[in-house]
Design an enzyme around this catalytic site. Sequence first.
Site, short mmCIF file in Angstrom:
data_model
loop_
_atom_site.label_atom_id
_atom_site.label_comp_id
_atom_site.label_asym_id
_atom_site.label_seq_id
_atom_site.Cartn_x
_atom_site.Cartn_y
_atom_site.Cartn_z
N LYS A 195 6.28 -2.78 -10.31
CA LYS A 195 7.36 -3.37 -9.52
C LYS A 195 7.85 -4.66 -10.17
O LYS A 195 9.05 -4.89 -10.30
CB LYS A 195 6.90 -3.63 -8.09
CG LYS A 195 6.75 -2.35 -7.28
CD LYS A 195 6.20 -2.64 -5.91
CE LYS A 195 6.03 -1.36 -5.11
NZ LYS A 195 5.53 -1.63 -3.75
N SER B 152 4.28 -6.76 -5.67
CA SER B 152 3.11 -6.59 -4.81
C SER B 152 3.06 -5.17 -4.29
O SER B 152 4.08 -4.50 -4.17
CB SER B 152 3.13 -7.59 -3.65
OG SER B 152 4.26 -7.38 -2.84
N ASP B 153 1.86 -4.74 -4.00
CA ASP B 153 1.68 -3.43 -3.40
C ASP B 153 0.39 -3.43 -2.60
O ASP B 153 -0.55 -4.18 -2.92
CB ASP B 153 1.64 -2.31 -4.44
CG ASP B 153 1.84 -0.96 -3.79
OD1 ASP B 153 3.00 -0.65 -3.42
OD2 ASP B 153 0.85 -0.24 -3.59
N GLN B 154 0.35 -2.61 -1.59
CA GLN B 154 -0.83 -2.53 -0.75
C GLN B 154 -1.22 -1.07 -0.56
O GLN B 154 -0.37 -0.23 -0.26
CB GLN B 154 -0.55 -3.17 0.61
CG GLN B 154 -1.75 -3.25 1.51
CD GLN B 154 -1.40 -3.98 2.78
OE1 GLN B 154 -0.66 -3.46 3.60
NE2 GLN B 154 -1.91 -5.18 2.93
#
Length: 193
Positions: free
Chosen positions: A51, A67-69
């Site tokens: 990203k 960011s990623d979760q």
Amino acid sequence: MHIVLASTSRYRQEIIARLGLPFCAEPPVCDETPLPGETALETAVRLARVKAQSLAGKHPEALIIGSDQVALLDDKQIGKPGGFEQGVEMLKWMSGRTVVFHSALALYNTASGRLQECVGITRVTLRRLTEAQIRNYLTREPDALHCAGSAKSEGLGGALLEKVESDDPNALIGVPLFQLITMLGNEGVEVLK
């Protein structure tokens, strides 16, 4: 050097805005499908990196935050539901159990090519929920269908939670803010200046 948040999440934008630094937010270009054999941690880190790097061409002199979760239960990755009924099923499965959220962050300096990465781990125990409670929650919080496992801690989502364990309360919303402040400092951006 300007700061770019590679996200359209208003919650992530609110967290970054707390720092009092000027930034813009843009949607990243990213296929969020986990790769075969990839762990939840690996998926979160890779997607945060992709990203951040996906916007580099548009911002040649910037610090881009990706960011990623990814949530994990029973060694299974929990992504975003495809719709309301899938959200109901996810929350029924998670009800009364502890889910581990891996919140990865990447800070990419497009001028130098320097990439910093970190992960905040949050353990969330959900209350035991009835199907009626789950349906009421998803009806009243339709944004939850855009979150891993249909669970958010913001707003009405707090009613789902029994216990939250984390070194950084912001990580559950998808941005390990404490670590981001350190990363920005490494790039010469002093938050308390």
